[in-house]
Write a protein that holds these residues in place. Structure first.
Motif, short mmCIF file in Angstrom:
data_model
loop_
_atom_site.label_atom_id
_atom_site.label_comp_id
_atom_site.label_asym_id
_atom_site.label_seq_id
_atom_site.Cartn_x
_atom_site.Cartn_y
_atom_site.Cartn_z
N GLY A 103 -5.12 5.45 -2.35
CA GLY A 103 -3.72 5.72 -2.63
C GLY A 103 -3.21 4.91 -3.81
N ARG A 104 -1.88 5.02 -4.00
CA ARG A 104 -1.20 4.27 -5.06
C ARG A 104 -0.56 3.04 -4.45
NH1 ARG A 104 1.28 9.65 -7.46
NH2 ARG A 104 -0.45 10.20 -8.80
N HIS A 105 -0.86 1.89 -5.03
CA HIS A 105 -0.39 0.63 -4.49
C HIS A 105 0.31 -0.17 -5.59
CE1 HIS A 105 -3.24 1.94 -1.53
NE2 HIS A 105 -4.29 1.60 -2.25
N TRP A 106 1.14 -1.12 -5.17
CA TRP A 106 1.78 -2.04 -6.10
C TRP A 106 1.27 -3.45 -5.84
CZ3 TRP A 106 4.67 -1.95 -10.39
CH2 TRP A 106 5.24 -0.73 -10.76
N GLU B 216 -4.19 2.42 -8.59
CA GLU B 216 -4.57 3.64 -7.87
C GLU B 216 -6.04 3.54 -7.48
OE1 GLU B 216 -4.24 8.46 -8.12
OE2 GLU B 216 -3.12 7.22 -9.51
N TYR C 146 0.82 -1.21 0.00
CA TYR C 146 0.00 0.00 0.00
C TYR C 146 0.86 1.26 0.00
CZ TYR C 146 -3.87 -3.05 1.45
OH TYR C 146 -4.81 -4.03 1.52
N ASN C 147 0.32 2.29 -0.63
CA ASN C 147 0.84 3.66 -0.58
C ASN C 147 2.33 3.77 -0.85
OD1 ASN C 147 -1.70 4.87 0.06
ND2 ASN C 147 -1.49 3.99 2.10
N THR C 148 2.72 3.34 -2.02
CA THR C 148 4.12 3.47 -2.43
C THR C 148 4.17 3.79 -3.92
OG1 THR C 148 6.29 2.43 -2.46
CG2 THR C 148 4.42 0.99 -2.87
N ASP C 149 5.13 4.63 -4.28
CA ASP C 149 5.34 4.96 -5.69
C ASP C 149 6.44 4.10 -6.31
OD1 ASP C 149 3.39 6.94 -6.02
OD2 ASP C 149 4.68 8.45 -5.11
N SER C 150 7.25 3.47 -5.48
CA SER C 150 8.37 2.69 -6.01
C SER C 150 8.03 1.20 -6.05
CB SER C 150 9.62 2.93 -5.17
OG SER C 150 9.39 2.60 -3.83
N ARG D 207 0.89 -1.36 -11.04
CA ARG D 207 0.51 -0.31 -10.12
C ARG D 207 -0.99 -0.14 -10.15
NH1 ARG D 207 3.32 5.42 -10.52
NH2 ARG D 207 1.24 6.13 -10.09
N SER E 117 -9.20 5.55 -5.50
CA SER E 117 -9.70 6.83 -5.01
C SER E 117 -11.19 6.68 -4.72
CB SER E 117 -9.48 7.91 -6.07
OG SER E 117 -10.23 9.06 -5.77
#
Length: 129
Positions: A87-90, A112, A52-56, A110, A114
């Protein structure tokens, strides 16, 4: 005046005692569903890990304990997880393809989420050698 104060206190306590309790958590209407696929072949029983909640990109060599959640796809190669935080997740998936060599396949994507724009993601997750 002295008699009114205890009656008022009792009335307030009675009102608060009869009120329903607030929930510990507010359920989110969010969900991620994927269908794991390799060379247009469904990959059943794949394990999908979620960070959860990672851009990398978390990588393929992390232990399962590194990820925040996981789920398995069923015999139809489809799996879901809910609720999911905003959020942004992988997503990182590992599976087995008996029709192609090497048999162990993996992939990532990835996602996202919302509450306003995209509370539910339902997609194909392509995995490869």
């Amino acid at each position: 005046m002295k008699k009114i104060t205890p009656l008022l206190a009792i009335a307030i306590l009675a009102y608060m005692a009869c009120r329903p309790l607030l929930p510990d958590e507010i359920p989110l209407p969010t969900k991620i569903c994927v269908r794991t696929q390799h060379h247009n072949q469904p990959i059943p029983n794949a394990t999908v890990y979620v960070k959860y909640n990672t851009d990398s990109f978390p990588g393929y060599d992390r232990p399962p304990s590194y990820f925040d959640a996981s789920f398995k796809t069923g015999s139809d190669s489809r799996g879901c997880i809910e609720p999911v935080p905003e959020g942004r997740h992988w997503l990182v998936a590992f599976g087995y393809d008996s029709l192609h060599f090497p048999n162990f396949v993996y992939g990532s994507m990835r996602a996202e989420i919302s509450l306003t724009y995209k509370p539910v993601l339902d997609t194909i997750m392509y995995i490869s050698e």
